[in-house]
Enzyme design. Structure first.
Site, PDB file in Angstrom:
ATOM      1  N   LYS A  14     -14.976  25.296 -17.303  1.00 21.58           N
ATOM      2  CA  LYS A  14     -14.285  24.660 -16.176  1.00 21.58           C
ATOM      3  C   LYS A  14     -15.254  24.393 -15.016  1.00 21.58           C
ATOM      4  O   LYS A  14     -15.295  23.298 -14.480  1.00 21.58           O
ATOM      5  CB  LYS A  14     -13.124  25.536 -15.669  1.00 21.58           C
ATOM      6  N   ARG A 128     -23.912  34.038 -19.867  1.00 22.00           N
ATOM      7  CA  ARG A 128     -23.862  33.581 -18.482  1.00 22.00           C
ATOM      8  C   ARG A 128     -24.414  34.638 -17.521  1.00 22.00           C
ATOM      9  O   ARG A 128     -24.963  34.313 -16.477  1.00 22.00           O
ATOM     10  CB  ARG A 128     -22.390  33.308 -18.167  1.00 22.00           C
ATOM     11  N   ARG A 130     -22.881  36.802 -15.533  1.00 21.93           N
ATOM     12  CA  ARG A 130     -22.220  37.094 -14.266  1.00 21.93           C
ATOM     13  C   ARG A 130     -21.825  38.572 -14.256  1.00 21.93           C
ATOM     14  O   ARG A 130     -21.701  39.177 -15.317  1.00 21.93           O
ATOM     15  CB  ARG A 130     -20.969  36.211 -14.162  1.00 21.93           C
ATOM     16  N   ARG A 141     -10.295  39.963 -19.374  1.00 19.50           N
ATOM     17  CA  ARG A 141      -9.986  38.639 -18.815  1.00 19.50           C
ATOM     18  C   ARG A 141      -9.308  37.749 -19.844  1.00 19.50           C
ATOM     19  O   ARG A 141      -8.432  36.951 -19.509  1.00 19.50           O
ATOM     20  CB  ARG A 141     -11.255  37.996 -18.247  1.00 19.50           C
TER      21      ARG A 141
HETATM   22  P1  AMP Z   1     -13.234  32.548 -12.287  1.00 19.93           P
HETATM   23  O1  AMP Z   1     -14.513  32.280 -11.561  1.00 19.93           O
HETATM   24  O2  AMP Z   1     -12.266  31.413 -12.229  1.00 19.93           O
HETATM   25  O3  AMP Z   1     -13.460  33.048 -13.687  1.00 19.93           O
HETATM   26  O4  AMP Z   1     -12.503  33.762 -11.511  1.00 19.93           O
HETATM   27  C1  AMP Z   1     -13.133  35.016 -11.388  1.00 19.93           C
HETATM   28  C2  AMP Z   1     -12.113  36.073 -10.978  1.00 19.93           C
HETATM   29  O5  AMP Z   1     -11.522  35.721  -9.720  1.00 19.93           O
HETATM   30  C3  AMP Z   1     -10.943  36.258 -11.932  1.00 19.93           C
HETATM   31  O6  AMP Z   1     -11.258  37.125 -13.018  1.00 19.93           O
HETATM   32  C4  AMP Z   1      -9.906  36.878 -10.981  1.00 19.93           C
HETATM   33  O7  AMP Z   1     -10.195  38.234 -10.717  1.00 19.93           O
HETATM   34  C5  AMP Z   1     -10.147  36.102  -9.680  1.00 19.93           C
HETATM   35  N1  AMP Z   1      -9.345  34.856  -9.600  1.00 19.93           N
HETATM   36  C6  AMP Z   1      -9.820  33.583  -9.569  1.00 19.93           C
HETATM   37  N2  AMP Z   1      -8.818  32.702  -9.491  1.00 19.93           N
HETATM   38  C7  AMP Z   1      -7.669  33.421  -9.495  1.00 19.93           C
HETATM   39  C8  AMP Z   1      -6.288  33.074  -9.447  1.00 19.93           C
HETATM   40  N3  AMP Z   1      -5.871  31.784  -9.410  1.00 19.93           N
HETATM   41  N4  AMP Z   1      -5.381  34.090  -9.459  1.00 19.93           N
HETATM   42  C9  AMP Z   1      -5.768  35.377  -9.498  1.00 19.93           C
HETATM   43  N5  AMP Z   1      -7.048  35.769  -9.554  1.00 19.93           N
HETATM   44  C10 AMP Z   1      -8.008  34.808  -9.548  1.00 19.93           C
END
Ligand code: AMP
Length: 186
Positions: A14, A128, A130, A141
């Site tokens: 994404k 990655r 991270r 996740r």
């Molecule tokens: P991402 O970079 O999109 O993988 O998001 C990393 C982390 O941020 C996720 O594992 C959640 O802990 C938090 N997070 C990001 N977006 C959301 C969302 N829309 N709702 C809840 N937690 C979020």
């Protein structure tokens, strides 16, 4: 004006696709994960509140995410459109987004659903590097995705603006597929 949502499991690509897509449509890329990571590294009150959720791969509570997205969407650079990446991730978030867009007199034009097999997701996330990309957190996740996030697909599928994109190939090919699926919007 293009209102776009990039949807998919963690590791689907994404973030990578969002960058070129936002550039070609000239709209802001709004990544909730990036906003949280920036708040954490800046040690803001929001960052302190959300850090443990990100570390564990758990979802930040809906109200916290929703308040942050509302504030971001209310900024003036979204008047010509926006690209959401990583939001919505729960049904209540999707419902709130509907209401918020209505309030703003805007709508979502397309939800792009990036489909990638689980083994590819795991391999990509492990490479990655991270902080939340350890094997245990990746498993958490993915579970959270299946339990809380995937049900949103039905919510959007009923509306005809969901497009499925096979994301199990190179970055450039996926970009082309997305552009083709959005050709009528540009
Ligand atoms: P991402 O970079 O999109 O993988 O998001 C990393 C982390 O941020 C996720 O594992 C959640 O802990 C938090 N997070 C990001 N977006 C959301 C969302 N829309 N709702 C809840 N937690 C979020």
């Amino acid at each position: 004006m293009a209102g776009l949502i990039l949807f998919g499991p963690p590791g689907a690509g994404k973030g990578t696709q969002a960058v070129s897509l936002a550039e070609s449509f000239n709209i802001p890329h709004i990544s909730t994960g990036d906003l949280f990571r920036a708040a954490i590294s800046g040690q803001t009150p929001l960052g302190l509140k959300v850090q443990s959720y990100l570390d564990k791969g758990q979802l930040v509570p809906d109200q916290v995410v929703i308040d942050m997205v509302r504030e971001r969407l209310m900024q003036s650079d979204t008047s010509g459109g926006w690209l959401l990446d990583g939001f919505p991730r729960t049904i209540p978030q999707a419902q709130t987004l509907d209401n918020l867009l209505q309030e703003m007199n805007q709508n979502c034009d397309r939800v792009i659903n990036l489909q990638v097999p689980e083994q590819t997701l795991i391999t990509r996330m492990l490479s990655r590097g991270r902080k939340d990309d350890t094997e245990a957190v990746i498993q958490d996740r993915l579970q959270v995705y299946h339990r809380e996030t995937a049900p949103i697909l039905d919510f959007y599928r009923d509306r005809n603006y969901l497009v499925d994109i096979d994301g199990d190939t190179t970055v450039d090919v996926v970009t082309e597929r997305i552009k083709t699926a959005l050709a009528d919007l540009s």
